[in-house]
Motif scaffolding. Structure first.
Motif, short mmCIF file in Angstrom:
data_model
loop_
_atom_site.label_atom_id
_atom_site.label_comp_id
_atom_site.label_asym_id
_atom_site.label_seq_id
_atom_site.Cartn_x
_atom_site.Cartn_y
_atom_site.Cartn_z
N LEU A 1 67.23 53.03 60.06
CA LEU A 1 68.62 53.27 60.46
C LEU A 1 69.44 53.29 59.18
O LEU A 1 69.72 52.24 58.60
CB LEU A 1 69.12 52.17 61.38
N GLY A 2 69.79 54.48 58.70
CA GLY A 2 70.48 54.57 57.42
C GLY A 2 69.56 54.11 56.32
O GLY A 2 68.51 54.71 56.07
N SER A 3 69.91 53.00 55.65
CA SER A 3 69.08 52.48 54.57
C SER A 3 68.26 51.27 54.99
O SER A 3 67.56 50.67 54.19
CB SER A 3 69.97 52.11 53.38
N VAL A 4 68.34 50.88 56.27
CA VAL A 4 67.64 49.70 56.77
C VAL A 4 66.41 50.13 57.55
O VAL A 4 66.50 50.92 58.49
CB VAL A 4 68.58 48.85 57.67
N THR A 5 65.25 49.59 57.16
CA THR A 5 64.00 49.87 57.86
C THR A 5 63.56 48.61 58.59
O THR A 5 63.57 47.52 58.02
CB THR A 5 62.91 50.33 56.89
N THR A 6 63.21 48.77 59.87
CA THR A 6 62.82 47.64 60.70
C THR A 6 61.59 48.00 61.53
O THR A 6 61.44 49.16 61.95
CB THR A 6 63.97 47.21 61.63
N PRO A 7 60.71 47.05 61.78
CA PRO A 7 59.63 47.32 62.73
C PRO A 7 60.21 47.45 64.14
O PRO A 7 61.24 46.84 64.45
CB PRO A 7 58.72 46.10 62.62
N VAL A 8 59.59 48.27 64.97
CA VAL A 8 60.02 48.44 66.36
C VAL A 8 58.83 48.30 67.28
O VAL A 8 57.68 48.55 66.90
CB VAL A 8 60.72 49.80 66.61
N GLN A 9 59.15 47.92 68.51
CA GLN A 9 58.15 47.82 69.57
C GLN A 9 58.81 48.38 70.82
O GLN A 9 60.00 48.19 71.04
CB GLN A 9 57.80 46.36 69.78
N GLY A 10 58.03 49.06 71.64
CA GLY A 10 58.63 49.63 72.83
C GLY A 10 57.63 49.99 73.90
O GLY A 10 56.41 49.87 73.72
N ASN A 11 58.18 50.45 75.01
CA ASN A 11 57.40 50.91 76.15
C ASN A 11 57.95 52.26 76.59
O ASN A 11 59.16 52.45 76.68
CB ASN A 11 57.52 49.94 77.33
N PHE A 12 57.03 53.16 76.90
CA PHE A 12 57.40 54.47 77.44
C PHE A 12 56.67 54.62 78.77
O PHE A 12 55.45 54.56 78.82
CB PHE A 12 57.00 55.59 76.48
N HIS A 13 57.43 54.79 79.86
CA HIS A 13 56.84 54.89 81.19
C HIS A 13 56.45 56.34 81.45
O HIS A 13 57.30 57.23 81.42
CB HIS A 13 57.85 54.40 82.25
N ALA A 14 55.18 56.58 81.70
CA ALA A 14 54.66 57.93 81.82
C ALA A 14 55.15 58.66 83.07
O ALA A 14 55.20 59.88 83.09
CB ALA A 14 53.13 57.91 81.82
N LYS A 15 55.51 57.94 84.12
CA LYS A 15 55.96 58.60 85.34
C LYS A 15 57.46 58.90 85.31
O LYS A 15 57.88 59.98 85.68
CB LYS A 15 55.63 57.73 86.56
N SER A 16 58.26 57.95 84.85
CA SER A 16 59.71 58.14 84.91
C SER A 16 60.33 58.57 83.59
O SER A 16 61.52 58.85 83.54
CB SER A 16 60.37 56.83 85.36
N ASP A 17 59.56 58.61 82.51
CA ASP A 17 60.05 58.93 81.16
C ASP A 17 61.11 57.96 80.67
O ASP A 17 61.95 58.31 79.85
CB ASP A 17 60.58 60.36 81.09
N GLN A 18 61.09 56.73 81.16
CA GLN A 18 62.02 55.72 80.67
C GLN A 18 61.46 55.08 79.41
O GLN A 18 60.26 54.81 79.33
CB GLN A 18 62.28 54.66 81.74
#
Length: 181
Positions: free
Chosen positions: A98-115
């Motif tokens: 984000l701009g000049s800041v780098t951060t690790p991320v973790q997430g979930n992507f739902h294959a049916k609803s695309d959330q």
């Protein structure tokens, strides 16, 4: 017979039971084959789509984050390094700049609803984005809204206002434009 909602009955008393008379089942009607409209049957397999997304989902995303507090727009890159299908969910791991800041991320992507839920894990983030919040996408990776972990922040009162993250999977370096004169 009047309809009774509730009443005390002595032990051992019997309550009359009335049924609605129904016509006997017609064997001819039972012999008619049942036709199923193919448009009413769901043939989509979200578990198979999640497994497919692990191999086909772009690994790099680029875009911008626009805070709702009026702060300037920030360039964003998302690099996905580890994807794993868990049922209908694709577990995402990687880094976000984000701009000049780098951060690790973790997430979930739902294959049916695309959330999409995408959580920056760094302690130091940019203005308008604080640790503990989450990017929520209802239509995949873009547009995605920032949901702050609290409504009011004593240090930065505008931190709870949120923002909009717009990502695209086409991260191409802009070619310099040469004037023709």
């Amino acid at each position: 017979m009047p309809f009774l909602l509730a009443m005390d009955l002595p032990v051992g008393s019997q309550v009359p039971f009335q049924t609605n008379p129904q016509l006997p089942l017609d064997p001819i009607q039972l012999a008619i084959p049942l036709e199923v409209d193919q448009n009413q049957v769901e043939s989509f397999d979200p578990v198979a789509r999640a497994a497919d997304l692990v191999t086909t989902l772009p690994r790099q995303w680029c875009g911008t984050f626009q805070p709702f507090d009026g702060s300037p727009t920030v360039d964003v890159t998302l690099d996905l390094s580890d994807l794993k299908a868990i049922g209908q969910i694709v577990d995402l791991r990687g880094t976000m700049t984000l701009g000049s800041v780098t951060t690790p991320v973790q997430g979930n992507f739902h294959a049916k609803s695309d959330q999409l839920d995408l959580i920056p894990l760094g302690d130091e983030l940019i203005a308008g984005v604080e640790p503990g919040g989450v990017f929520l996408g209802l239509q995949g990776f873009s547009p995605t809204g920032w949901q702050s972990p609290r409504l009011i922040n004593d240090v930065d009162p505008s931190a709870g206002l949120g923002g909009r993250l717009a990502l695209t999977s086409t991260c191409q370096a802009e070619l310099p434009i040469q004037p023709l004169w």
